[in-house]
Design an enzyme around this catalytic site. Sequence first.
Site, mmCIF file in Angstrom:
data_model
loop_
_atom_site.group_PDB
_atom_site.id
_atom_site.type_symbol
_atom_site.label_atom_id
_atom_site.label_comp_id
_atom_site.label_asym_id
_atom_site.label_seq_id
_atom_site.Cartn_x
_atom_site.Cartn_y
_atom_site.Cartn_z
ATOM 1 N N PHE A 1 5.706 4.103 0.108
ATOM 2 C CA PHE A 1 5.312 2.888 -0.575
ATOM 3 C C PHE A 1 5.736 1.731 0.312
ATOM 4 O O PHE A 1 6.916 1.394 0.385
ATOM 5 C CB PHE A 1 5.969 2.809 -1.955
ATOM 6 C CG PHE A 1 5.424 3.822 -2.927
ATOM 7 C CD1 PHE A 1 4.441 3.458 -3.826
ATOM 8 C CD2 PHE A 1 5.871 5.133 -2.917
ATOM 9 C CE1 PHE A 1 3.919 4.393 -4.714
ATOM 10 C CE2 PHE A 1 5.356 6.062 -3.795
ATOM 11 C CZ PHE A 1 4.376 5.696 -4.708
ATOM 12 N N CYS A 2 4.788 1.164 1.018
ATOM 13 C CA CYS A 2 5.024 0.111 2.009
ATOM 14 C C CYS A 2 4.791 -1.237 1.319
ATOM 15 O O CYS A 2 3.661 -1.572 0.958
ATOM 16 C CB CYS A 2 4.070 0.327 3.182
ATOM 17 S SG CYS A 2 4.408 -0.718 4.587
ATOM 18 N N ILE A 3 5.861 -2.013 1.133
ATOM 19 C CA ILE A 3 5.838 -3.183 0.270
ATOM 20 C C ILE A 3 6.127 -4.457 1.059
ATOM 21 O O ILE A 3 6.984 -4.472 1.944
ATOM 22 C CB ILE A 3 6.901 -3.017 -0.852
ATOM 23 C CG1 ILE A 3 6.707 -1.700 -1.593
ATOM 24 C CG2 ILE A 3 6.882 -4.201 -1.810
ATOM 25 C CD1 ILE A 3 5.378 -1.520 -2.285
ATOM 26 N N HIS B 1 0.842 -1.201 0.000
ATOM 27 C CA HIS B 1 0.000 0.000 0.000
ATOM 28 C C HIS B 1 0.877 1.251 0.000
ATOM 29 O O HIS B 1 2.037 1.194 0.408
ATOM 30 C CB HIS B 1 -0.908 0.014 1.236
ATOM 31 C CG HIS B 1 -1.957 -1.037 1.193
ATOM 32 N ND1 HIS B 1 -1.734 -2.312 1.667
ATOM 33 C CD2 HIS B 1 -3.224 -1.022 0.730
ATOM 34 C CE1 HIS B 1 -2.832 -3.031 1.480
ATOM 35 N NE2 HIS B 1 -3.753 -2.271 0.928
#
Length: 181
Positions: A146-148, A132
């Site tokens: 940008f948390c991946i 997200h």
Amino acid sequence: MKFIPALLATVIVAGGAGIYAYAQQRTTAPAAQQPQRSPSALERLRSLVMDHNGTERAFDNEYWNNHEAGLYVEARTGEALFVSTDKYDSGSGWPSFTRPVDPNAITMHEDYTMGMRRIEIRSRNGDHHLGHVFDDGPRGSGGQRFCINSCAIRFIPRAQMQAEGYGQYLALVDSAQSTTR
């Protein structure tokens, strides 16, 4: 009697919400001290995350604390997604980046699961769930985080990028600050 199912549902939702919180405390050993997942366990986790929009545990994933120079690609398609110069420690326990290599490499979709509005990130070519994006990133770099999920990406160290066909991204990895894009 109707009270018990409602209470049980509330406990389950509230308890599960901690997995998806913006930031969590590290309760496990750093990745270097954690045992490696078996290939079958990694593929099961990857399927849960990439195919079923799941989320891996914070601080219990391969790249949250990786500081090596290189490129992060989509785990299945190999599509270039993020460079190490745009990675930062958000305190969330997941790899966090200020921007993608190419904004056209990802798609974004509104996501209302977990009782909140979020923006889901998917890989364009593979259409796989990656994580997200949030508006709480470093302001000087655009303000996005940008948390991946680590299992949705693969890291290619700088020394191997040319051999693996990603030589065109070396200048981005080598730049002290990739603000020229």
